[in-house]
Motif scaffolding. Structure first.
Motif, PDB file in Angstrom:
ATOM      1  N   GLU A  45       0.827  -1.202   0.000  1.00  9.31           N
ATOM      2  CA  GLU A  45       0.000   0.000   0.000  1.00  9.31           C
ATOM      3  C   GLU A  45       0.866   1.259   0.000  1.00  9.31           C
ATOM      4  OE1 GLU A  45      -2.941  -0.173   3.043  1.00  9.31           O
ATOM      5  OE2 GLU A  45      -3.657  -2.151   2.447  1.00  9.31           O
ATOM      6  N   GLU A  46       1.856   1.254  -0.903  1.00  7.60           N
ATOM      7  CA  GLU A  46       2.782   2.373  -1.043  1.00  7.60           C
ATOM      8  C   GLU A  46       2.769   2.847  -2.490  1.00  7.60           C
ATOM      9  OE1 GLU A  46       6.578   0.849  -0.030  1.00  7.60           O
ATOM     10  OE2 GLU A  46       6.186   0.742   2.129  1.00  7.60           O
ATOM     11  N   PRO A  47       3.110   4.118  -2.732  1.00  2.00           N
ATOM     12  CA  PRO A  47       3.228   4.594  -4.124  1.00  2.00           C
ATOM     13  C   PRO A  47       4.361   3.858  -4.840  1.00  2.00           C
ATOM     14  CG  PRO A  47       3.191   6.434  -2.556  1.00  2.00           C
ATOM     15  CD  PRO A  47       3.376   5.186  -1.755  1.00  2.00           C
ATOM     16  N   VAL A  48       4.184   3.645  -6.129  1.00  2.00           N
ATOM     17  CA  VAL A  48       5.259   3.037  -6.909  1.00  2.00           C
ATOM     18  C   VAL A  48       6.343   4.087  -7.119  1.00  2.00           C
ATOM     19  CG1 VAL A  48       3.720   1.410  -8.055  1.00  2.00           C
ATOM     20  CG2 VAL A  48       4.166   3.625  -9.114  1.00  2.00           C
ATOM     21  N   TYR A  72      -4.834   9.315  -3.219  1.00  4.91           N
ATOM     22  CA  TYR A  72      -5.553  10.542  -3.539  1.00  4.91           C
ATOM     23  C   TYR A  72      -5.449  11.512  -2.358  1.00  4.91           C
ATOM     24  CZ  TYR A  72      -7.327   8.343  -7.715  1.00  4.91           C
ATOM     25  OH  TYR A  72      -7.413   7.734  -8.944  1.00  4.91           O
ATOM     26  N   ASN A  73      -5.226  12.789  -2.658  1.00  7.53           N
ATOM     27  CA  ASN A  73      -4.978  13.783  -1.620  1.00  7.53           C
ATOM     28  C   ASN A  73      -6.237  14.197  -0.868  1.00  7.53           C
ATOM     29  OD1 ASN A  73      -2.214  13.889  -2.210  1.00  7.53           O
ATOM     30  ND2 ASN A  73      -2.559  15.386  -3.858  1.00  7.53           N
ATOM     31  N   SER A  74      -7.384  13.939  -1.486  1.00  9.67           N
ATOM     32  CA  SER A  74      -8.632  14.331  -0.845  1.00  9.67           C
ATOM     33  C   SER A  74      -9.761  13.423  -1.316  1.00  9.67           C
ATOM     34  CB  SER A  74      -8.977  15.790  -1.174  1.00  9.67           C
ATOM     35  OG  SER A  74      -9.339  15.908  -2.537  1.00  9.67           O
ATOM     36  N   PRO A  75     -10.818  13.264  -0.515  1.00  9.84           N
ATOM     37  CA  PRO A  75     -11.989  12.486  -0.951  1.00  9.84           C
ATOM     38  C   PRO A  75     -12.632  13.060  -2.210  1.00  9.84           C
ATOM     39  CG  PRO A  75     -12.055  12.859   1.423  1.00  9.84           C
ATOM     40  CD  PRO A  75     -10.950  13.718   0.884  1.00  9.84           C
ATOM     41  N   THR A  76     -12.516  14.385  -2.386  1.00  7.87           N
ATOM     42  CA  THR A  76     -13.122  15.021  -3.570  1.00  7.87           C
ATOM     43  C   THR A  76     -12.444  14.565  -4.856  1.00  7.87           C
ATOM     44  OG1 THR A  76     -13.704  16.983  -2.272  1.00  7.87           O
ATOM     45  CG2 THR A  76     -13.655  17.227  -4.664  1.00  7.87           C
ATOM     46  N   SER A  77     -11.095  14.573  -4.875  1.00 10.90           N
ATOM     47  CA  SER A  77     -10.364  14.130  -6.077  1.00 10.90           C
ATOM     48  C   SER A  77     -10.584  12.646  -6.315  1.00 10.90           C
ATOM     49  CB  SER A  77      -8.877  14.447  -5.931  1.00 10.90           C
ATOM     50  OG  SER A  77      -8.312  13.779  -4.819  1.00 10.90           O
ATOM     51  N   PHE A  78     -10.681  11.873  -5.236  1.00 10.55           N
ATOM     52  CA  PHE A  78     -10.937  10.431  -5.377  1.00 10.55           C
ATOM     53  C   PHE A  78     -12.326  10.187  -5.964  1.00 10.55           C
ATOM     54  CE2 PHE A  78     -12.871   6.638  -3.333  1.00 10.55           C
ATOM     55  CZ  PHE A  78     -12.147   5.669  -4.004  1.00 10.55           C
ATOM     56  N   SER A 110      -9.610   6.529  -0.164  1.00 18.45           N
ATOM     57  CA  SER A 110      -9.018   7.533  -1.045  1.00 18.45           C
ATOM     58  C   SER A 110      -7.547   7.751  -0.709  1.00 18.45           C
ATOM     59  CB  SER A 110      -9.786   8.850  -0.949  1.00 18.45           C
ATOM     60  OG  SER A 110      -9.627   9.446   0.326  1.00 18.45           O
ATOM     61  N   TYR A 111      -7.220   7.821   0.583  1.00 16.65           N
ATOM     62  CA  TYR A 111      -5.822   7.999   0.979  1.00 16.65           C
ATOM     63  C   TYR A 111      -5.008   6.731   0.712  1.00 16.65           C
ATOM     64  CZ  TYR A 111      -7.249  12.316   3.318  1.00 16.65           C
ATOM     65  OH  TYR A 111      -7.718  13.578   3.582  1.00 16.65           O
ATOM     66  N   LYS A 112      -5.637   5.588   0.869  1.00 13.84           N
ATOM     67  CA  LYS A 112      -4.953   4.310   0.639  1.00 13.84           C
ATOM     68  C   LYS A 112      -4.401   4.229  -0.782  1.00 13.84           C
ATOM     69  CE  LYS A 112      -5.846  -0.700   0.504  1.00 13.84           C
ATOM     70  NZ  LYS A 112      -6.856  -1.755   0.739  1.00 13.84           N
ATOM     71  N   TYR A 113      -5.136   4.771  -1.742  1.00 16.17           N
ATOM     72  CA  TYR A 113      -4.715   4.682  -3.142  1.00 16.17           C
ATOM     73  C   TYR A 113      -4.112   5.986  -3.669  1.00 16.17           C
ATOM     74  CZ  TYR A 113      -6.832   0.139  -3.053  1.00 16.17           C
ATOM     75  OH  TYR A 113      -7.123  -1.171  -2.723  1.00 16.17           O
TER      76      TYR A 113
END
Length: 287
Positions: free
Chosen positions: A22-25, A85-91, A80-83
Motif C-alpha cells: 500500500e505504497e506509491p510506486v 488521492y490527496n482528498s476524498p473530492t479528487s478520489f 481515497s488515501y490508501k490509493y
C-alpha cells in the motif's frame, strides 16, 4: 533479460505496492528495473500495450478501490488515501469517471463496477529483444561498397564474408578480436542514393594497431534494441531483418540514432541450427 520479462516484473512490482505494501510506486525503481529512463519506459509501455503506464496504474487503483468499497467497511476517505488521492473530492471525481457512479452509490447500490485486470504480458513475439545501453566500441576491419540495386546486397554481403574467409582476412580478424564475448560485426554504413550503394564492414572489437588495408570505426555510446536471431546464417539474419521491417519497426517507431545498424555474429558454428546472431538497431531515448 528481454523486454517482456522486464515488463512483467514491473507489473508485479506495481501490484505488490498497490495491494500488499500500500505504497506509491517509485519511478526511479521502475527505471532501474527497465534499464532505461522512466520517460522512455513509459513510451515503450504505451507502444506495447495501447495504454499509457499512468493510465494503467490509475485504472488498477480504482479497480482495487471498487473491491474495497464492496467487500470492506473502510471509510471512503480512508480508501481515497490508501490509493494515493490527496482528498476524498479528487478520489470521488476519478472514481466516477472510471466506474460511472460515485463511491457512495457503489457501496449502497447493487451496481456492477468497471474492472482493469492485472496485466499479464504474453510472449507473442517471434524474436526476443532487449534494450541495452552500451559503451563506445572501437572496431577495426574491412570495408567495401555493395550495390543495393534489385536487392543485390542480400547476396553480395554473404559473398563478401565468403571472400574474407578465403583470403585470410577472417582469420586475421579472429586473432585481433578483443570482444567479450568474442564475435564478428557486420556494419551498415553510409548509403549513397545516387549510386544505390552502401558501405558494409566486417569488423571486431580491438585496440590493436591498424593493419594495412583495414579501416576503423568508433561506435559512440548508445542505446540499442538488440534482437536474437537463432539458426543458420544467412537465413536467420534475413528472417530477422524481415521481421524488423514488417512488424517491429511499425509497432515501435523509435527514432533512429545517428549510428550504423549492426549485425553481430557469435563465435561458433554458423551452420548450426542453434547458432546465435543478433541485429542491433541504435535508438534515441526520448522521454
Amino acid at each position: 533479460m528481454e523486454w517482456n520479462k522486464k515488463l512483467q516484473n514491473i507489473i508485479d512490482y506495481v501490484e505488490n505496492h498497490l495491494q500488499r505494501k500500500e505504497e506509491p510506486v517509485s519511478n526511479d525503481e521502475i527505471a532501474k528495473m527497465a534499464g532505461c529512463s522512466f520517460g522512455f519506459f513509459q513510451k515503450v509501455f504505451s507502444y506495447m500495450n495501447g495504454i499509457s503506464f499512468a493510465e494503467y496504474v490509475r485504472s488498477r487503483k480504482l479497480t482495487l478501490a471498487g473491491y474495497d468499497l464492496k467487500s470492506t467497511d473502510l471509510r471512503i476517505i480512508d480508501i481515497s488515501y490508501k490509493y494515493g488521492y490527496n482528498s476524498p473530492t479528487s478520489f470521488t471525481k476519478a472514481f466516477q469517471q472510471f466506474h460511472g457512479v460515485s463511491p457512495k452509490e457503489a457501496r449502497e447500490k447493487d451496481i456492477e463496477l468497471a474492472v482493469m485486470p492485472k496485466m499479464q504480458i504474453e510472449d507473442k513475439q517471434k524474436y526476443s529483444w532487449k534494450l541495452e545501453r552500451k559503451p563506445s566500441l572501437h572496431l577495426i576491419g574491412k570495408t567495401t561498397k555493395i550495390s543495393c540495386v534489385n536487392n543485390e546486397h542480400f547476396s553480395k554481403i554473404p559473398e563478401f564474408w565468403s571472400d574474407c574467409q578465403k583470403n585470410g582476412l577472417y582469420a586475421n580478424l579472429i586473432s585481433l578480436d578483443r570482444g567479450n564475448p568474442k564475435g564478428m560485426f557486420g556494419l551498415f554504413g553510409y548509403y549513397d542514393e545516387n549510386s544505390n550503394e552502401i558501405e558494409y564492414s566486417i569488423m571486431v572489437i580491438s585496440d590493436a594497431d591498424l593493419p594495412d588495408g583495414f579501416t576503423k570505426i568508433e561506435l559512440p555510446e548508445a542505446t540499442w534494441a538488440i534482437f536474437d536471431c537463432i539458426g543458420m546464417i544467412p537465413q536467420s539474419i534475413h528472417k530477422g531483418w524481415k521481421y524488423l521491417h514488417e512488424e517491429w519497426l511499425i509497432k515501435y517507431p523509435f527514432k533512429h540514432a545517428p549510428c550504423p545498424e549492426v549485425e553481430w555474429y557469435s563465435d561458433g558454428n554458423s551452420y548450426d541450427a542453434n547458432y546465435l546472431s543478433q541485429i542491433w538497431i541504435p535508438i534515441i531515448e526520448e522521454d
